[in-house]
Design a protein around this motif. Structure first.
Motif, short mmCIF file in Angstrom:
data_model
loop_
_atom_site.label_atom_id
_atom_site.label_comp_id
_atom_site.label_asym_id
_atom_site.label_seq_id
_atom_site.Cartn_x
_atom_site.Cartn_y
_atom_site.Cartn_z
N GLN A 127 0.83 -1.20 0.00
CA GLN A 127 0.00 0.00 0.00
C GLN A 127 0.87 1.25 0.00
O GLN A 127 1.85 1.35 0.72
N GLU B 66 -0.14 5.34 -0.01
CA GLU B 66 -1.11 6.42 -0.07
C GLU B 66 -0.48 7.69 0.49
O GLU B 66 0.15 7.66 1.55
N ARG C 83 -6.28 12.33 -1.40
CA ARG C 83 -5.54 11.10 -1.17
C ARG C 83 -5.08 10.50 -2.50
O ARG C 83 -5.91 10.15 -3.35
N VAL D 73 -3.46 7.39 -4.28
CA VAL D 73 -3.23 5.96 -4.10
C VAL D 73 -2.31 5.53 -5.24
O VAL D 73 -2.70 5.53 -6.41
#
Length: 878
Positions: free
Chosen positions: A242, A244, A875, A877
């Protein structure tokens, strides 16, 4: 220390032993573990998330159904059945639900903010670690509102977790459907080629306030995650790292009533700031959260409170960075809020003061600036939970203008580094764990803040073991603390209310003005029955040595304390003609200090009933035949209160209704009218529209006492502990309004006026602090011994015409009003815009006035401070 075993415990131990022996012969209801097998799909076959389940991909798997009622009538067929399908590809998990409802018009489509769980809903829980303790929960309401929670410790749900995922719902002729896409980057799983995950699905059928589950469960399971069914068929997926990044900007304007001549209070303060939050998947198991110049806004302000006992008031953490995954860092050592890590210490109000004898004006910051913070947390495939939190707070200075016009800066908080490390290792097929924690606070010291500890460390180990299908458990912990500083700082700790080494009747502690460090210990131990059958019990204790000190980065109310407790509960899970479920409980607790003083014992009974019409009642009573405290006289001798009895009763109507009420009372009374406590609560909730709900809660309390501590004075070379009769009243009202235009656009209001007043009379002094009879414990001043002049009480105790000592009039009233109006728009998943209007007002009133007069004079006549704020986040990603 041989006195610490109280004979009153012997029948309890014998009773628990009998219960345990009886129940070992009874096995709880067992349900076979269910399994569902999914299949992969290609990226081009992925269903569109629109709530319409007609895409060809959904035909690749069969529906799984046969949900079983969990509450209220356990192990019976539900009123309405539910179906579920699961698919996956290399990047996502797809989940479809079909929730049957004979009359679709009865589907409750209430709106709410994220994690409100309004109306009808259905959810899936996923134990992708396969550890039987942790999981990820995704909930879909019929109105399209999302709910998501991280599950820890086999059943603790944390709503602060906000992953990015996608949801759509639809109403049709058969009921309603929900369609989810959950990116695999939001889950944590091993790198094994073939995955076996735990899953559970729960549906709330609103009309009957009924819960049904895909994997059947007994009425009171020994845990939540450990009882999941299985998801099979997932092969070849790769752990997703991940990444972000969420920058933000905040424009803020504070307005307030200008103070003539004060350059720091000219009527307004504008500012523009920015910062960045990032979430980085170091591995699929472990995540690094970073925040730079964080903004810590919140909708609900801390509730109004006044403490006359001198202890710090505990407020819950609300800041998102610290709230998320907070369970990883928890390390409790006793009852209440005592914990090795209390995140509100980071960014706290500066502890120093710039006020001096020549000070004219001061501009002192309200909070310490957090320069940055990083949090590394997660759980490996081998069952190792890791949490590391590092934060640095800035030097804080107060701007000072002296009476001669000169301007200076005074340091009020030093540069400080905070570190917390936490580990836990599962073993024994996830039925047991051992763990440890280490905390560190290191300050860059300066002469102006030399009263603080230069270094503060704490560490601990903990464990838990479950056996017999998690029916029984034993758990415990041990902690060690060490604080260091100059002699002034350590003497300040020794004489603080938490420790009170200066107590005049304490032989086991004394103040050493030469010490430059303190080392203390603490811990807890408990065993009990947490599952199986209708009985639950626990017996245990905790201890905190006089030298234990945690308040640099933890929370500790009182050291020098040893507690014992026993709890027995009987559960009534089978619905009858007059209740849905109920329970009854019996508690016993006692307390000692490290000198062996027997300070307290309390017996309590209580019960809870969820009535057939879904109303509820909670009630109980307690008897406290022995109440001693070491802290009441603030370093004076141990104090005795009179024997106390109390009862409480709270009840409410069906909370599903558009209009619902709740209310209750607590009534406490000590012998000889030593003290009393009377509290009254009334609550109202109204939902005129699916998109609008309002709640109003009013709380009023009285706490009269004949012996409220006032001050300590010197009389002919001896200490005089002055007390007074107090008429203490508190009134607060909390209003919340939520208007939900859609699941992503909401308006929320919070407002709370708070009034506290204390009126003293009948002053007296301590004669024999531990006397059983109140009349022997205190001596009242006669009218010719004490008089009030110009806001000061003047005491001629020996009636020789000379004033022996004076003290200020302790009467006071405090009024506060706080409100927030917040517009929140999540314009794309994970990215938000906030518009905020906050108001705040504090004032001092006249305790002789009524509440209505105080409101007129101190609330309505003052100009509040206003804060207008615009915050935008985006945000990324990656």
């Amino acid at each position: 220390m041989h006195n610490l075993i109280n004979y009153a415990w012997l029948p309890i131990l014998f009773f628990f032993g009998n219960i345990s022996a009886q129940e070992t012969e009874t096995t709880s209801q067992n349900f076979p573990k269910r399994s569902y097998t999914t299949v992969p799909i290609g990226a081009k076959e992925a269903p569109k998330i629109d709530g319409d389940l007609t895409e060809p991909a959904w035909n690749l798997v069969e529906w799984t159904t046969d949900y079983v009622e969990f509450e209220p009538d356990n192990a019976t067929p539900p009123t309405e059945q539910t179906k579920m399908k699961i698919l996956y590809d290399e990047k996502n998990l797809y989940v479809a639900f079909k929730c049957y409802q004979k009359n679709p018009a009865t589907i409750e489509k209430r709106m709410g903010r994220r994690d409100d769980f309004p109306g009808d809903w259905v959810e899936i829980n996923i134990d992708s670690y396969g550890d039987d303790r942790t999981g990820f929960s995704f909930t879909a309401s019929a109105s399209g509102v999302k709910g998501d929670e991280f599950i820890s410790n086999n059943g603790n749900f944390d709503g602060s977790w906000n992953p990015i995922w996608y949801l759509s719902t639809k109403i049709d002729n058969d009921g309603w459907t929900a369609e989810m896409r959950i990116p695999l980057s939001q889950l944590r799983f091993s790198s094994a080629d073939e995955q076996v995950w735990g899953i559970q699905s729960t549906r709330r059928y609103f009309n009957n306030e009924e819960r049904s589950t895909w994997q059947p469960l007994p009425a009171n399971p020994p845990g939540w995650v450990s009882e999941f069914g299985e998801l099979r068929g997932i092969k070849g997926i790769k752990p997703q790292k991940q990444l972000e990044i969420q920058p933000y900007t905040v424009g803020q304007l504070d307005t307030y009533e200008a103070e003539e001549g004060n350059p720091f209070r000219d009527g307004s303060d504008p500012r523009l700031t920015g910062g960045l939050d990032a979430k980085i998947g170091v591995t699929n198991d472990l995540t690094l959260d970073v925040t730079i110049n964080p903004d810590f806004g919140q909708v609900d302000a801390d509730p109004g409170a006044v403490a006359l006992d001198g202890f710090e008031i505990f407020f819950q953490e609300r800041r998102p960075f610290f709230v998320e995954n907070k369970s990883v860092f928890d390390f409790t050592i006793g009852s209440g809020a005592d914990n090795l890590f209390f995140s509100r210490r980071i960014g706290r109000s500066p502890q120093g003061s710039a006020f001096g004898p020549t000070t004219a004006f001061v501009d002192q910051p309200n909070n310490t600036t957090i320069l940055g913070a990083a949090k590394f947390s997660g759980k490996t495939k081998d069952g190792l939970t890791v949490g590391v939190l590092e934060s640095v707070t800035a030097k804080e200075f107060a701007d000072v203008i002296d009476a001669d016009g000169s301007e200076t800066e005074e340091l009020v908080e030093p540069l400080t580094n905070y570190l917390v490390g936490r580990v836990q290792q599962d073993f024994n097929n996830n039925n047991s764990y051992v763990g440890g924690i280490f905390t560190s606070t290191v300050r860059n010291m300066d002469e102006n803040v030399s009263f603080l500890h230069s270094h503060a460390y704490s560490g601990g180990i903990d464990f838990k073991h479950n056996w017999k299908e998690r029916t029984y458990y034993v758990e415990g912990s041990a902690v060690l603390s060490n604080v260091r500083g100059n002699a002034q700082a350590i003497a300040r700790t020794q004489t603080s209310l938490t420790h009170l080494f200066q107590r005049v009747d304490a032989d086991h502690v004394s103040v050493d003005p030469t010490r430059t460090q303190l080392t203390g210990t603490g811990g807890r131990f408990e065993f009990g029955k947490g599952g199986g059958g209708d009985w639950r019990y626990a017996i245990g204790g905790n201890f905190k040595s006089p030298e234990l000190e945690l308040n640099d980065i933890g929370f500790l109310r009182q050291a020098d304390d040893i507690r014992q407790y026993a709890v027995l509960r009987r559960l009534f899970n089978k619905p009858t003609s007059w209740y849905r479920r109920a329970n009854a409980r019996v508690n016993l607790s006692s307390a000692f200090d490290y000198e062996g003083n027997y300070n307290r014992i309390q017996y309590e009974i209580g019960g809870f009933i969820n009535w057939k019409n879904n109303w509820w009642s909670d009630f109980g009573a307690a008897h406290k035949p022995r109440i001693f405290t070491n802290t009441f006289l603030r370093g004076g001798p141990r104090w005795r209160y009179n024997e106390e009895n109390y009862i409480f009763f709270f009840s409410g109507t069906d909370q599903r209704k558009k209009l619902s009420f709740s209310g209750g009372t607590v009534q406490s009374q000590a012998k000889q009218d030593n003290f009393a406590f009377r509290e009254y609560d009334v609550g109202l909730r109204y939902q005129p529209l699916n998109s609008l709900n309002l709640s109003l809660n009013v709380n009023y309390s009285e706490n009269p006492s004949k012996t409220q501590y006032v001050t300590q004075q010197d009389f002919n070379g001896t200490a005089r502990y002055i007390l007074g009769a107090i008429d203490q009243e508190t009134l607060s009202t909390t209003l919340r309004v939520n208007y939900n235009i859609n699941p992503n656009l909401t308006i929320q209001y919070y407002g709370q006026p708070f009034i506290f007043k204390a009126d003293f009379s009948d002053f007296n002094f301590v004669n024999d602090a531990t006397a059983e009879d109140l009349n022997n414990r205190i001596t009242h001043y006669e009218t010719d011994q004490i008089r009030l002049e110009n806001g000061e009480y003047r005491v001629d105790e020996d009636r020789d015409g000379t004033i022996d000592f004076t003290f200020g009039d302790p009467d006071f009233a405090f009024v506060q009003f706080r409100s927030n109006l917040v517009v929140r728009w999540e314009y794309i998943p994970g990215s938000e815009i906030f518009l905020v209007w906050s108001q705040g007002l504090n004032g001092i009133g006249d305790p002789r006035n009524s509440f209505s007069t105080i409101v007129d004079n101190q609330l309505l006549s003052q100009k509040p401070q206003n804060t207008f704020l615009l915050k935008a986040t985006y945000r990324f990603v990656l």
